[in-house]
Design an enzyme around this catalytic site. Structure first.
Site, PDB file in Angstrom:
ATOM      1  N   TYR A  33      39.136 -29.225 -32.330  1.00  0.00           N
ATOM      2  CA  TYR A  33      39.656 -28.253 -33.025  1.00  0.00           C
ATOM      3  C   TYR A  33      40.161 -27.170 -31.926  1.00  0.00           C
ATOM      4  CZ  TYR A  33      37.069 -30.116 -37.102  1.00  0.00           C
ATOM      5  OH  TYR A  33      36.367 -30.914 -38.050  1.00  0.00           O
ATOM      6  N   TRP A  37      41.108 -21.192 -35.938  1.00  0.00           N
ATOM      7  CA  TRP A  37      40.936 -21.279 -37.677  1.00  0.00           C
ATOM      8  C   TRP A  37      40.626 -20.185 -38.318  1.00  0.00           C
ATOM      9  CZ3 TRP A  37      41.834 -25.701 -35.044  1.00  0.00           C
ATOM     10  CH2 TRP A  37      42.252 -27.056 -35.809  1.00  0.00           C
ATOM     11  N   ASP A  40      36.750 -20.258 -39.692  1.00  0.00           N
ATOM     12  CA  ASP A  40      35.999 -20.426 -38.263  1.00  0.00           C
ATOM     13  C   ASP A  40      35.914 -19.106 -37.529  1.00  0.00           C
ATOM     14  OD1 ASP A  40      37.094 -22.979 -38.989  1.00  0.00           O
ATOM     15  OD2 ASP A  40      35.528 -23.712 -37.484  1.00  0.00           O
ATOM     16  N   TYR A  85      46.279 -31.707 -31.539  1.00  0.00           N
ATOM     17  CA  TYR A  85      45.517 -31.681 -32.745  1.00  0.00           C
ATOM     18  C   TYR A  85      46.513 -32.194 -33.790  1.00  0.00           C
ATOM     19  CZ  TYR A  85      43.786 -29.974 -37.215  1.00  0.00           C
ATOM     20  OH  TYR A  85      43.711 -29.804 -38.656  1.00  0.00           O
ATOM     21  N   GLY A 171      38.576 -25.476 -47.545  1.00  0.00           N
ATOM     22  CA  GLY A 171      37.295 -25.657 -46.323  1.00  0.00           C
ATOM     23  C   GLY A 171      36.588 -26.789 -46.205  1.00  0.00           C
ATOM     24  N   ASP A 173      37.364 -29.817 -47.461  1.00  0.00           N
ATOM     25  CA  ASP A 173      38.132 -31.060 -47.444  1.00  0.00           C
ATOM     26  C   ASP A 173      38.071 -32.236 -47.966  1.00  0.00           C
ATOM     27  OD1 ASP A 173      38.655 -29.217 -45.178  1.00  0.00           O
ATOM     28  OD2 ASP A 173      38.969 -30.699 -43.709  1.00  0.00           O
ATOM     29  N   ARG A 206      34.026 -39.152 -40.479  1.00  0.00           N
ATOM     30  CA  ARG A 206      35.166 -38.247 -40.848  1.00  0.00           C
ATOM     31  C   ARG A 206      35.858 -38.456 -42.390  1.00  0.00           C
ATOM     32  NH1 ARG A 206      36.887 -33.526 -38.578  1.00  0.00           N
ATOM     33  NH2 ARG A 206      39.061 -34.314 -39.154  1.00  0.00           N
ATOM     34  N   TYR A 362      30.940 -35.915 -43.017  1.00  0.00           N
ATOM     35  CA  TYR A 362      31.836 -34.579 -43.166  1.00  0.00           C
ATOM     36  C   TYR A 362      31.147 -33.916 -44.370  1.00  0.00           C
ATOM     37  CZ  TYR A 362      35.698 -32.077 -41.284  1.00  0.00           C
ATOM     38  OH  TYR A 362      36.469 -31.122 -40.894  1.00  0.00           O
ATOM     39  N   TRP A 363      31.879 -33.499 -45.417  1.00  0.00           N
ATOM     40  CA  TRP A 363      31.457 -32.871 -46.646  1.00  0.00           C
ATOM     41  C   TRP A 363      30.719 -33.519 -47.937  1.00  0.00           C
ATOM     42  CZ3 TRP A 363      30.699 -27.595 -45.579  1.00  0.00           C
ATOM     43  CH2 TRP A 363      31.598 -27.135 -44.558  1.00  0.00           C
ATOM     44  N   GLU A 406      28.352 -30.059 -35.467  1.00  0.00           N
ATOM     45  CA  GLU A 406      29.461 -29.328 -36.600  1.00  0.00           C
ATOM     46  C   GLU A 406      28.696 -29.641 -37.830  1.00  0.00           C
ATOM     47  OE1 GLU A 406      32.999 -31.829 -36.531  1.00  0.00           O
ATOM     48  OE2 GLU A 406      33.934 -30.412 -37.928  1.00  0.00           O
TER      49      GLU A 406
HETATM   50  N1  SER Z   1      38.988 -29.331 -41.250  1.00  0.00           N
HETATM   51  C1  SER Z   1      40.375 -29.739 -41.074  1.00  0.00           C
HETATM   52  C2  SER Z   1      40.208 -30.908 -40.010  1.00  0.00           C
HETATM   53  O1  SER Z   1      39.394 -31.562 -39.855  1.00  0.00           O
HETATM   54  C3  SER Z   1      41.198 -28.840 -40.936  1.00  0.00           C
HETATM   55  O2  SER Z   1      41.028 -27.591 -41.516  1.00  0.00           O
HETATM   56  O3  SER Z   1      41.171 -30.921 -39.156  1.00  0.00           O
END
Ligand code: SER
Length: 440
Positions: A33, A37, A40, A85, A171, A173, A206, A362-363, A406
């Site tokens: 990243y 952001w 962030d 990115y 946030g 995703d 991811r 991830y989430w 992360e």
């Molecule tokens: N979280 C996103 C990403 O992974 C962007 O906000 O790129």
């Protein structure tokens, strides 16, 4: 944790923030990243405010440099000196909108509205009161404008429940509610793109390519409307009245009202916004059977009954009445099968007994430091002091064991995603400083 271990954790965190420092802003991570952001930077400012308020204020001013003339504070403010990115500024094309800033390029969506909370933290930490007052005076109108944008352009029902139009705006995703709502979005074509995130992080940690198809297709739909919010929302295929986003907004309204009072301005508008949104969350998003709050899919017209950490962020927002808070914490959060592993690290972002749960992705399950930080603050404010203290200790222990990662496996504590993650470092500092008697 011994004093030496604590000091080592603080020193390491400061080193991460210094290495990610872009001058006036901080990138969330060295490679994954490389730009600025929104949420962030707010969490980063909260941590930096513990030892350098002026630098924390710069972080916020830099973010506000990307504010659109309609008040939107974008999710990403692009760093012109960084590439690497996806999706970058040439994909977003913010210049299609007359509202976008001319001097810089940004993404075309927003992020959870932590901004006023970060500004309040800078005020709370500043020893030079005259300087801090000047800072508040400078940014206050822009915070108000941001909230006006949310209530003016993202509250189509007028209930106070703000609509999130893209999973990245939430946030979270690829959290289950977005995969759930996303599964009903008909992608009219397969978007063409090349992911760059997988150069830095293993694919299994991811979002999937299918998730990215949704993210990019939605981006392209919004872009085709030239980022015109009203025009896009009239037919937007994904619209989620999100628990976490709206709860953070309640908290941000509370801080905005406090800032108004410090400045001798009227807190009435911010108080009214807070009350309106909190009432709507309670009336529309509470599910008595599950004992938690769920996000609402405005397109399908139904609750997204996917159990995630978002429900606990209502505590941070001051949303639940005491009886609901008790149910939420005692029946739900402390359930060892769901969110409070008896040998592990709370709080997984998706319930461990949910069919969506994946401790590595991830989430979909891993523990994130920012959601723990919000949860433990909410717990303390609702009187769950022991649980809050336990959560602070386990969070710091997790970072001590696995580094400034992360996200973390709630069972094994293994760290995933990028290393040297700025908000993990910043909030580690804040968690340490929020212990009684601790100053840097
Ligand atoms: N979280 C996103 C990403 O992974 C962007 O906000 O790129």
């Amino acid at each position: 944790m011994t004093d030496t271990e604590t000091q080592r954790l603080v020193d390491g965190a400061k080193a991460v923030l210094k290495a990610n420092d872009l001058g006036r802003s901080t990138k969330p991570a060295p490679n994954l990243y490389p730009h600025q952001w929104n949420w962030d930077s707010c969490f980063i400012a909260i941590g930096i405010a513990r030892y350098d308020c002026r630098r924390a204020a710069e972080e916020i001013r830099s973010l506000l440099g990307g504010q659109w003339s309609n008040g939107m504070v974008p999710q990403i403010v692009f760093n012109p000196n960084a590439g690497g990115y996806f999706p970058g500024p040439d994909v977003w094309q913010s210049e299609r909108s007359p509202d976008a800033p001319k001097a810089m390029r940004t993404s075309g969506i927003t992020d959870p509205p932590v901004l006023a909370i970060a500004v309040r933290a800078i005020w709370d930490n500043a020893s030079d009161r005259a300087w801090a007052l000047e800072f508040l005076r400078d940014v206050y109108p822009r915070l108000v404008h941001y909230h006006e944008f949310l209530y003016g352009e993202r509250d189509p029902d007028g209930t106070g429940l703000i609509v999130v139009a893209h999973p990245w705006e939430s946030g979270l995703d690829n959290a289950p509610p977005y995969l759930d709502a996303g599964s009903r979005v008909h992608l009219t074509y397969k978007p063409q793109y090349e992911r760059l995130d997988l150069l830095h992080v293993e694919a299994k940690h991811r979002p999937t390519n299918k998730d990215y198809d949704l993210f990019i297709w939605l981006l392209e739909q919004m872009r085709a409307a030239n980022w015109d919010q009203r025009r896009y929302l009239a037919t937007a295929p994904l619209q989620v009245q999100d628990v976490l986003f709206n709860s953070i907004l309640c908290r941000a309204n509370r801080e905005l009202a406090a800032i108004a009072e410090i400045l001798g301005e009227s807190p009435d508008q911010a108080d009214e916004w807070r009350a309106r949104t909190a009432r709507a969350i309670n009336e529309r998003l509470w599910n008595e059977t599950a004992g938690t709050y769920f996000s609402f899919d405005r397109v399908a017209g139904r609750l997204l009954e996917d159990d995630t950490i978002a429900g606990f962020i209502t505590l941070f927002g001051g949303v639940p009445p005491p009886e609901r808070a008790r149910i939420l914490v005692e029946r739900h959060l402390l359930d060892p099968a769901a969110y409070w592993p008896s040998a592990g690290y709370p709080v997984p972002t998706t319930a461990m007994n949910s069919p969506w749960f994946n401790p590595e992705n991830y989430w979909l399950g891993p523990v994130w430091v920012n959601t723990n930080w919000m949860t433990l603050r909410g717990l303390a404010e609702y009187g769950f002091v022991r649980e809050s203290d336990d959560l602070r200790s386990s969070t710091l222990d997790m970072v001590k064991r696995s580094g400034y990662r992360e996200y973390f496996n709630p069972v094994s504590c293994e760290g995933y995603g990028t290393d040297s993650f700025s908000w993990t470092a910043a909030l580690t500092i804040d968690l340490i400083c929020s212990q009684p008697g601790r100053v840097l």
